[in-house]
Design a protein around this motif. Structure first.
Motif, mmCIF file in Angstrom:
data_model
loop_
_atom_site.group_PDB
_atom_site.id
_atom_site.type_symbol
_atom_site.label_atom_id
_atom_site.label_comp_id
_atom_site.label_asym_id
_atom_site.label_seq_id
_atom_site.Cartn_x
_atom_site.Cartn_y
_atom_site.Cartn_z
ATOM 1 N N LYS A 159 0.850 -1.186 0.000
ATOM 2 C CA LYS A 159 0.000 0.000 0.000
ATOM 3 C C LYS A 159 0.885 1.234 0.000
ATOM 4 O O LYS A 159 1.822 1.343 0.783
ATOM 5 C CB LYS A 159 -0.886 0.009 1.247
ATOM 6 C CG LYS A 159 -2.107 -0.901 1.177
ATOM 7 C CD LYS A 159 -3.254 -0.210 0.443
ATOM 8 C CE LYS A 159 -4.541 -1.031 0.569
ATOM 9 N NZ LYS A 159 -5.665 -0.367 -0.129
ATOM 10 N N HIS A 162 -2.498 5.349 -0.200
ATOM 11 C CA HIS A 162 -3.866 4.835 -0.297
ATOM 12 C C HIS A 162 -4.122 4.017 -1.566
ATOM 13 O O HIS A 162 -5.266 3.722 -1.901
ATOM 14 C CB HIS A 162 -4.880 5.979 -0.224
ATOM 15 C CG HIS A 162 -4.724 6.842 0.998
ATOM 16 N ND1 HIS A 162 -4.964 6.360 2.273
ATOM 17 C CD2 HIS A 162 -4.325 8.136 1.130
ATOM 18 C CE1 HIS A 162 -4.733 7.331 3.148
ATOM 19 N NE2 HIS A 162 -4.344 8.418 2.485
ATOM 20 N N LYS A 163 -3.061 3.667 -2.278
ATOM 21 C CA LYS A 163 -3.197 2.832 -3.462
ATOM 22 C C LYS A 163 -2.252 1.647 -3.366
ATOM 23 O O LYS A 163 -1.260 1.697 -2.644
ATOM 24 C CB LYS A 163 -2.886 3.633 -4.735
ATOM 25 C CG LYS A 163 -3.891 4.732 -5.042
ATOM 26 C CD LYS A 163 -3.528 5.424 -6.349
ATOM 27 C CE LYS A 163 -4.535 6.512 -6.684
ATOM 28 N NZ LYS A 163 -4.182 7.209 -7.959
ATOM 29 N N GLU A 164 -2.577 0.607 -4.083
ATOM 30 C CA GLU A 164 -1.702 -0.561 -4.106
ATOM 31 C C GLU A 164 -0.729 -0.439 -5.279
ATOM 32 O O GLU A 164 -1.076 0.071 -6.344
ATOM 33 C CB GLU A 164 -2.521 -1.848 -4.255
ATOM 34 C CG GLU A 164 -3.247 -2.264 -3.006
ATOM 35 C CD GLU A 164 -3.881 -3.625 -3.143
ATOM 36 O OE1 GLU A 164 -3.893 -4.376 -2.151
ATOM 37 O OE2 GLU A 164 -4.375 -3.937 -4.248
ATOM 38 N N GLU A 165 0.492 -0.911 -5.067
ATOM 39 C CA GLU A 165 1.448 -0.989 -6.158
ATOM 40 C C GLU A 165 2.210 -2.303 -6.072
ATOM 41 O O GLU A 165 2.441 -2.841 -4.982
ATOM 42 C CB GLU A 165 2.400 0.210 -6.177
ATOM 43 C CG GLU A 165 3.137 0.473 -4.906
ATOM 44 C CD GLU A 165 4.056 1.697 -4.994
ATOM 45 O OE1 GLU A 165 3.650 2.703 -5.621
ATOM 46 O OE2 GLU A 165 5.161 1.634 -4.438
ATOM 47 N N SER A 187 1.856 0.211 -11.213
ATOM 48 C CA SER A 187 0.665 0.806 -10.607
ATOM 49 C C SER A 187 -0.585 -0.010 -10.929
ATOM 50 O O SER A 187 -0.650 -0.698 -11.938
ATOM 51 C CB SER A 187 0.481 2.240 -11.110
ATOM 52 O OG SER A 187 1.617 3.022 -10.825
ATOM 53 N N GLU A 188 -1.583 0.125 -10.051
ATOM 54 C CA GLU A 188 -2.839 -0.573 -10.307
ATOM 55 C C GLU A 188 -3.620 0.160 -11.402
ATOM 56 O O GLU A 188 -3.470 1.364 -11.608
ATOM 57 C CB GLU A 188 -3.676 -0.668 -9.023
ATOM 58 C CG GLU A 188 -4.075 0.652 -8.411
ATOM 59 C CD GLU A 188 -4.894 0.473 -7.143
ATOM 60 O OE1 GLU A 188 -5.511 -0.587 -6.992
ATOM 61 O OE2 GLU A 188 -4.910 1.396 -6.316
ATOM 62 N N CYS A 195 -6.069 -5.422 -14.654
ATOM 63 C CA CYS A 195 -5.106 -4.864 -13.702
ATOM 64 C C CYS A 195 -4.090 -5.928 -13.267
ATOM 65 O O CYS A 195 -4.482 -6.983 -12.755
ATOM 66 C CB CYS A 195 -5.827 -4.320 -12.476
ATOM 67 S SG CYS A 195 -4.704 -3.708 -11.189
#
Length: 288
Positions: A159, A162-165, A187-188, A195
């Protein structure tokens, strides 16, 4: 250089030597321009692809350099002959975002199990977004780990803001024989159906629990192979009624083309694709 590259270059020099012997040409170095041009024509007549001929010429070029001789393969005439050959050959077509989506949708119809369809969906997506060479995604055989194949320990999802990579460690590659390693940040994507992070997490949930092995393995623990990767790609194209000269490398070409279309600068693109020269320009197919 990689052992496979050494073998290919030696094959090229031996082939050139046999060609000159068959046509009563002297085995002299630097090789005369006429010998090289006739040799290119000879290989083309035999049906070798432009990419294979270029590889053979690279082997002959290296032979000049290692003997500290003037490299006649870099002459204007040889370059134009090779350019003409490339134009007469079919170019591998890049896989686009839309086509990637269609290929992933088709997998449930062309794979013999849900496990396989989930595995190939992840492999296709990761190949595209990480600009992977087929030798980084699949092994030569089911029992082979592969010199550059991505391992299960090379991937992690974290994380960030606030985003997953996805963090993907490329331990070694065709252009990194010293195993310097490089970590790619993927990146997602908004579209979960393609994705790479979403599809990889789906695969890891069902993946055969074998540690210290290739990332993509079958339910019996055997490695995903180049042949299987290419075979499923062709079946998916056929099911989707897509024609064109698509090959496993089309994912890497498509990923590079999409990155350039989105405005990624040249230096970043070279780093993403692990290119150490301007060879990356051959992968950009914005007009296709």
């Amino acid at each position: 250089m990689a052992q496979k590259t050494w073998k290919t270059y030696n094959t090229a020099v031996e082939s050139f030597k046999n060609f000159r012997s068959a046509y009563n040409l002297h085995d002299i170095w630097p090789a005369p321009l006429s010998d090289l041009i006739f040799y290119i024509a000879f290989l083309s007549f035999k049906g070798l692809s432009a990419s294979t001929v270029l590889t053979y010429m690279s082997g002959i070029s290296y032979q000049h350099k290692i003997q500290d001789l003037t490299d006649s393969t870099k002459s204007f005439l040889v370059g134009k002959t090779l350019e003409g050959l490339k134009r007469s050959n079919k170019l591998r077509v890049p896989i686009s975002i839309d086509l990637l989506r269609k290929l992933i949708r088709s997998l449930q119809h062309v794979c013999f199990s849900s496990y396989e369809s989930v595995m190939f969906a992840s492999a296709f997506s990761l190949s595209f977004f990480a600009l992977l060479r087929v030798g980084e995604i699949a092994a030569e055989s089911k029992t082979d780990l592969g010199a550059h194949v991505i391992q299960i320990s090379d991937v992690s999802v974290v994380k960030f803001d606030h985003k997953e990579e996805l963090r993907l460690c490329i331990r070694s590659s065709k252009t990194d024989q010293l195993h310097s390693s490089l970590t790619l940040i993927i990146s997602e994507q908004i579209d979960k159906s393609l994705c790479p992070i979403h599809l990889l997490k789906q695969f890891l949930q069902i993946r055969y629990p074998s540690s210290g092995s290739n990332l993509y393995i079958h339910f019996d623990g055997s490695s995903l192979t180049r042949y299987q990767f290419s075979s499923i790609l062709q079946k998916s194209l056929s099911f989707s009624e897509i024609n064109g000269h698509f090959r496993a490398h089309s994912f890497r070409i498509g990923g590079a083309t999409e990155a350039k279309r989105l405005g990624v600068d040249d230096e970043t693109l070279k780093k993403l694709g692990r290119w150490t020269s301007d060879a990356y320009t051959k992968y950009i197919r914005l007009n296709i």
